[in-house]
Write a protein that holds these residues in place. Structure first.
Motif, PDB file in Angstrom:
ATOM      1  N   ILE A 162       0.828  -1.210  -0.082  1.00  0.00           N
ATOM      2  CA  ILE A 162       0.002   0.127   0.028  1.00  0.00           C
ATOM      3  C   ILE A 162       0.842   1.275  -0.057  1.00  0.00           C
ATOM      4  CG2 ILE A 162      -1.796   1.346   1.301  1.00  0.00           C
ATOM      5  CD1 ILE A 162      -3.034  -1.541   2.349  1.00  0.00           C
ATOM      6  N   ALA A 163       1.998   1.243   0.650  1.00  0.00           N
ATOM      7  CA  ALA A 163       2.929   2.370   0.888  1.00  0.00           C
ATOM      8  C   ALA A 163       3.399   2.566  -0.606  1.00  0.00           C
ATOM      9  CB  ALA A 163       3.999   2.238   1.962  1.00  0.00           C
ATOM     10  N   GLU A 164       3.860   1.681  -1.208  1.00  0.00           N
ATOM     11  CA  GLU A 164       4.454   1.664  -2.651  1.00  0.00           C
ATOM     12  C   GLU A 164       3.531   2.346  -3.473  1.00  0.00           C
ATOM     13  OE1 GLU A 164       5.852  -2.327  -3.255  1.00  0.00           O
ATOM     14  OE2 GLU A 164       7.837  -2.055  -2.132  1.00  0.00           O
ATOM     15  N   LEU A 165       2.116   1.671  -3.495  1.00  0.00           N
ATOM     16  CA  LEU A 165       1.076   2.331  -4.266  1.00  0.00           C
ATOM     17  C   LEU A 165       0.907   3.803  -4.057  1.00  0.00           C
ATOM     18  CD1 LEU A 165      -1.192   2.009  -6.590  1.00  0.00           C
ATOM     19  CD2 LEU A 165      -2.391   1.116  -4.369  1.00  0.00           C
ATOM     20  N   ALA A 166       0.889   4.116  -2.779  1.00  0.00           N
ATOM     21  CA  ALA A 166       0.696   5.565  -2.197  1.00  0.00           C
ATOM     22  C   ALA A 166       1.940   6.494  -3.068  1.00  0.00           C
ATOM     23  CB  ALA A 166       0.556   5.787  -0.746  1.00  0.00           C
ATOM     24  N   LEU A 167       2.940   5.918  -2.908  1.00  0.00           N
ATOM     25  CA  LEU A 167       4.217   6.732  -3.459  1.00  0.00           C
ATOM     26  C   LEU A 167       4.130   6.745  -5.006  1.00  0.00           C
ATOM     27  CD1 LEU A 167       6.812   7.851  -3.056  1.00  0.00           C
ATOM     28  CD2 LEU A 167       8.013   6.061  -2.821  1.00  0.00           C
ATOM     29  N   ARG A 168       3.785   5.840  -5.656  1.00  0.00           N
ATOM     30  CA  ARG A 168       3.638   5.634  -6.978  1.00  0.00           C
ATOM     31  C   ARG A 168       2.675   7.039  -7.468  1.00  0.00           C
ATOM     32  NH1 ARG A 168       0.911   1.509 -10.579  1.00  0.00           N
ATOM     33  NH2 ARG A 168       0.543   0.397  -8.824  1.00  0.00           N
ATOM     34  N   ILE A 169       1.530   6.740  -6.778  1.00  0.00           N
ATOM     35  CA  ILE A 169       0.320   7.846  -7.101  1.00  0.00           C
ATOM     36  C   ILE A 169       1.085   9.267  -6.979  1.00  0.00           C
ATOM     37  CG2 ILE A 169      -1.666   8.709  -6.469  1.00  0.00           C
ATOM     38  CD1 ILE A 169      -2.543   5.616  -5.898  1.00  0.00           C
ATOM     39  N   ALA A 170       1.518   9.469  -5.617  1.00  0.00           N
ATOM     40  CA  ALA A 170       1.950  10.531  -5.307  1.00  0.00           C
ATOM     41  C   ALA A 170       3.160  11.041  -6.461  1.00  0.00           C
ATOM     42  CB  ALA A 170       2.980  10.442  -3.840  1.00  0.00           C
ATOM     43  N   ARG A 171       4.049  10.279  -6.907  1.00  0.00           N
ATOM     44  CA  ARG A 171       4.904  10.634  -7.992  1.00  0.00           C
ATOM     45  C   ARG A 171       4.303  11.298  -9.032  1.00  0.00           C
ATOM     46  NH1 ARG A 171       7.904   5.704  -7.546  1.00  0.00           N
ATOM     47  NH2 ARG A 171       9.489   5.894  -5.947  1.00  0.00           N
ATOM     48  N   ARG A 172       3.097  10.460  -9.736  1.00  0.00           N
ATOM     49  CA  ARG A 172       2.551  10.973 -10.936  1.00  0.00           C
ATOM     50  C   ARG A 172       1.814  12.116 -10.679  1.00  0.00           C
ATOM     51  NH1 ARG A 172       3.999   7.416 -14.789  1.00  0.00           N
ATOM     52  NH2 ARG A 172       2.776   8.735 -16.070  1.00  0.00           N
ATOM     53  N   LEU A 173       1.297  12.266  -9.457  1.00  0.00           N
ATOM     54  CA  LEU A 173       0.556  13.793  -9.164  1.00  0.00           C
ATOM     55  C   LEU A 173       1.598  14.877  -9.275  1.00  0.00           C
ATOM     56  CD1 LEU A 173      -1.985  12.649  -6.578  1.00  0.00           C
ATOM     57  CD2 LEU A 173      -2.423  13.835  -8.682  1.00  0.00           C
ATOM     58  N   ALA A 174       2.730  14.488  -8.424  1.00  0.00           N
ATOM     59  CA  ALA A 174       3.994  15.658  -8.465  1.00  0.00           C
ATOM     60  C   ALA A 174       4.154  15.821  -9.893  1.00  0.00           C
ATOM     61  CB  ALA A 174       4.731  14.845  -7.618  1.00  0.00           C
ATOM     62  N   GLU A 175       4.418  15.095 -10.704  1.00  0.00           N
ATOM     63  CA  GLU A 175       4.736  15.245 -12.013  1.00  0.00           C
ATOM     64  C   GLU A 175       3.784  16.142 -12.838  1.00  0.00           C
ATOM     65  OE1 GLU A 175       4.594  11.419 -14.243  1.00  0.00           O
ATOM     66  OE2 GLU A 175       6.554  10.856 -13.165  1.00  0.00           O
ATOM     67  N   GLY A 194       2.417  18.549 -11.116  1.00  0.00           N
ATOM     68  CA  GLY A 194       2.327  19.794 -10.239  1.00  0.00           C
ATOM     69  C   GLY A 194       1.304  19.849  -9.102  1.00  0.00           C
ATOM     70  N   ALA A 195       0.972  18.768  -8.475  1.00  0.00           N
ATOM     71  CA  ALA A 195       0.254  18.837  -7.230  1.00  0.00           C
ATOM     72  C   ALA A 195       1.475  18.788  -6.031  1.00  0.00           C
ATOM     73  CB  ALA A 195      -0.285  17.259  -7.059  1.00  0.00           C
ATOM     74  N   THR A 196       0.900  19.335  -5.029  1.00  0.00           N
ATOM     75  CA  THR A 196       1.850  19.346  -4.071  1.00  0.00           C
ATOM     76  C   THR A 196       1.507  18.191  -2.978  1.00  0.00           C
ATOM     77  OG1 THR A 196       2.076  21.774  -3.826  1.00  0.00           O
ATOM     78  CG2 THR A 196       2.464  20.816  -2.008  1.00  0.00           C
ATOM     79  N   ILE A 197       2.566  17.540  -2.743  1.00  0.00           N
ATOM     80  CA  ILE A 197       2.300  16.047  -1.935  1.00  0.00           C
ATOM     81  C   ILE A 197       2.934  16.256  -0.523  1.00  0.00           C
ATOM     82  CG2 ILE A 197       2.451  13.523  -1.762  1.00  0.00           C
ATOM     83  CD1 ILE A 197       0.868  14.499  -4.198  1.00  0.00           C
ATOM     84  N   GLU A 198       2.086  15.957   0.562  1.00  0.00           N
ATOM     85  CA  GLU A 198       2.555  16.074   1.862  1.00  0.00           C
ATOM     86  C   GLU A 198       2.546  14.526   2.444  1.00  0.00           C
ATOM     87  OE1 GLU A 198       0.900  18.848   4.532  1.00  0.00           O
ATOM     88  OE2 GLU A 198       0.870  20.477   3.178  1.00  0.00           O
ATOM     89  N   PHE A 199       3.562  14.039   2.921  1.00  0.00           N
ATOM     90  CA  PHE A 199       3.788  12.894   3.441  1.00  0.00           C
ATOM     91  C   PHE A 199       4.623  12.633   4.676  1.00  0.00           C
ATOM     92  CE2 PHE A 199       6.981  13.054   0.186  1.00  0.00           C
ATOM     93  CZ  PHE A 199       8.008  12.195   0.929  1.00  0.00           C
TER      94      PHE A 199
END
Length: 113
Positions: A71-84, A86-91
């Motif tokens: 689940i953590a790996e999935l969340a990181l994968r999603i966060a990466r794509r969102l950051a690409e 322009g989304a700001t990701i807090e974790f």
């Protein structure tokens, strides 16, 4: 519903999770998505149409949700794509020992090395 994109039939397209402003979507594929020909074809049409409009799609299966590490790996994968996009990701980073990390992935950790 995804604004401005429909199936060839004119039916609205929806995603399981979508960040419309970043054109990033998540779709969960259960077993019926691969065993039901109608569902499989519909999924393919949806993905082709969305990608043609610049969407990034992340396909999730039960394997991605099997344990905390997955689940953590999935969340990181999603966060990466969102950051690409322009989304700001807090974790939050959670400390884990190398021994525990190795064990979670089925490896043996030897401190003497």
């Amino acid at each position: 519903m995804v604004p401005g994109i429909t199936f060839r039939s004119g039916a609205a397209i929806s995603l399981d999770i979508a960040w419309v402003e970043f054109k990033v979507g998540v779709e969960y594929d259960g077993d019926h998505h691969r065993t039901d020909k109608v569902q499989w074809r519909r999924d393919n049409e949806k993905r082709e149409r969305l990608r043609a409009h610049g969407w990034i799609l992340i396909i999730v299966t039960a394997q991605n949700l099997i344990d905390e590490m997955s689940i953590a790996e999935l969340a990181l994968r999603i966060a990466r794509r969102l950051a690409e996009r322009g989304a700001t990701i807090e974790f939050e980073v959670i400390a884990i020992s190398l021994e525990e990390l190795a064990r979670k992935h089925g490896y043996r950790y030897d401190r003497r090395r």
